[in-house]
Design an enzyme around this catalytic site. Structure first.
Site, mmCIF file in Angstrom:
data_model
loop_
_atom_site.group_PDB
_atom_site.id
_atom_site.type_symbol
_atom_site.label_atom_id
_atom_site.label_comp_id
_atom_site.label_asym_id
_atom_site.label_seq_id
_atom_site.Cartn_x
_atom_site.Cartn_y
_atom_site.Cartn_z
ATOM 1 N N HIS A 89 38.174 23.161 -9.408
ATOM 2 C CA HIS A 89 39.174 23.225 -8.336
ATOM 3 C C HIS A 89 40.435 23.934 -8.838
ATOM 4 C CE1 HIS A 89 41.489 21.728 -4.819
ATOM 5 N NE2 HIS A 89 42.485 21.700 -5.702
ATOM 6 N N GLU A 90 40.930 23.486 -9.978
ATOM 7 C CA GLU A 90 42.156 24.075 -10.520
ATOM 8 C C GLU A 90 41.938 25.515 -10.974
ATOM 9 O OE1 GLU A 90 44.847 22.641 -10.002
ATOM 10 O OE2 GLU A 90 44.043 20.659 -9.492
ATOM 11 N N HIS A 135 42.787 27.798 -8.093
ATOM 12 C CA HIS A 135 44.225 28.048 -7.991
ATOM 13 C C HIS A 135 44.691 28.998 -9.098
ATOM 14 C CE1 HIS A 135 44.768 25.151 -4.861
ATOM 15 N NE2 HIS A 135 44.496 24.099 -5.598
#
Length: 369
Positions: A36-37, A40
């Site tokens: 997920h990170e 980003h």
């Protein structure tokens, strides 16, 4: 020091109840957070925004290394993670930095791109896992009739125990669960395999009480059959694996959205909501079953994280996307006071939600012991 003590407590409890499968659970959760990170992170790098910190976990850093102006951390509490972009501070939402290469110098659409990348990577990871599941093969109940309800459409059409349903209205099926998706309240033609011979049976499903995907009683068209209990391994390889992965990802995403809508509307009891303890419990048990089951659970959790992060709550990616959509449409930022109050409200709401689902988890966990 407190972070280390808390980590030791988590490990002690985890090993007590789940043995070494708990380590697999920690790896799965950490990988989901990392992915997920990473979304980003890569989107921010693509937009030339400096990433100050990339952390897996919260609290005290167990390991950290700085590379190209980014500090990479492995922190003591493996129950989350974050990337800190230049000019962005979720804990102090009123403070904004407009220095070069900072998040706030971007256009609203560019910021939305960075924000959406995290949840998108969760969906993408699930898609990849479903491709792997398709190649490995997943066990499903075979479409073999094990029992027939009295006075049902199946009994009236003279279906028999042991019949294998090969197709419904010309659509080939491989598992029993596919039957309900193809049954409607109209004339239906079944391709049946009986004693090695193929026959066609025409019937009209009857409206009766059944269950939906949330195990709620509903009125629905039913044939009136139950599975025999035999299993079949279904493979999706080559290009069919892409279709399978897409359909499973979409179905899981829609199921989560429907579930949230039912909880908000009161159709489902909020006690059904689960948190990190439920996630650990389910994943640890899956790790003891098979790699396919573990992949299935991981894919579902990944989609869950993607969906939840897109909710329009100010402290989540979805909330920040909403703020940036406002700025894009009205050509001005959300008023500072409003932005701060909404951000703090979002944090308080998330904290309250975490306490609530943890209480649900503990209640369920203790009742099952």
């Amino acid at each position: 020091m407190k972070s280390y003590l808390f980590l030791l407590l988590i490990l002690a409890i985890g090993f007590k109840f789940y043995s070494f499968s708990f380590l697999i659970t920690l790896l799965v959760i950490s990988f989901l957070i990392f992915f997920h990170e990473l979304g980003h992170f890569l989107a921010a790098k693509h937009m030339k925004v400096d990433v100050e910190i990339f952390s897996i976990g919260f609290g005290k850093a167990i390991f950290k290394k700085t590379y190209k102006n980014t500090e990479y951390r492995l922190s003591a509490l493996p129950l989350g993670g974050y990337v800190k972009l230049k000019g962005q501070d979720d804990l102090n939402p009123g403070e904004k930095n407009y220095e070069p290469n900072s998040y706030n110098t971007l256009s609203p659409l560019a910021r939305i791109y960075i924000l959406f990348a995290g949840p998108f990577f969760n969906f993408f990871l699930a898609f990849l896992l479903y491709i792997a599941i398709g190649f490995l093969g997943v066990q499903k109940l075979a479409p073999i009739i094990g029992s027939i309800a009295p006075n049902s459409a199946a009994e009236k059409a003279n279906l028999q125990v042991g019949d294998t349903i090969m197709a419904i209205n010309g659509v080939a099926i491989q598992s029993f669960e596919e039957i309900s998706k193809l049954v409607h309240a109209k004339t239906t033609i079944l391709d049946i395999k009986r004693d090695g011979a193929l026959i066609k049976v025409t019937l009209t499903p009857q409206i009766d009480e059944g269950y939906n995907e949330f195990y709620q009683k509903v009125q629905k068209p039913l044939i009136g059959i139950a599975p025999k209990g035999e299993f079949v391994t279904i493979y999706h390889q080559g290009f069919t694996s892409l279709k399978y992965a897409y359909e499973e990802s979409m179905e899981a995403s829609l199921l989560i959205f429907k579930g949230l809508a039912k909880i908000i509307s009161g159709e489902l009891d909020a006690k059904n909501m689960g948190g990190i303890i439920t996630m650990v419990d389910v994943t640890s048990k899956a790790a003891n079953t098979s790699i396919v089951v573990l992949f299935l659970i991981t894919a579902l959790i990944s989609i869950n994280l993607g969906v939840l992060n897109l909710l329009p709550i100010p402290a989540l990616d979805g909330g920040h996307i909403l703020f940036n959509l406002y700025e894009f449409i009205f050509k001005k930022e959300v008023p500072k006071v409003c932005f701060e109050y909404l951000s703090y409200f979002g944090m308080a709401l998330l904290l309250a939600l975490m306490v609530f689902v943890t209480y649900n988890d503990l209640t369920r966990f203790m009742s099952n012991q």
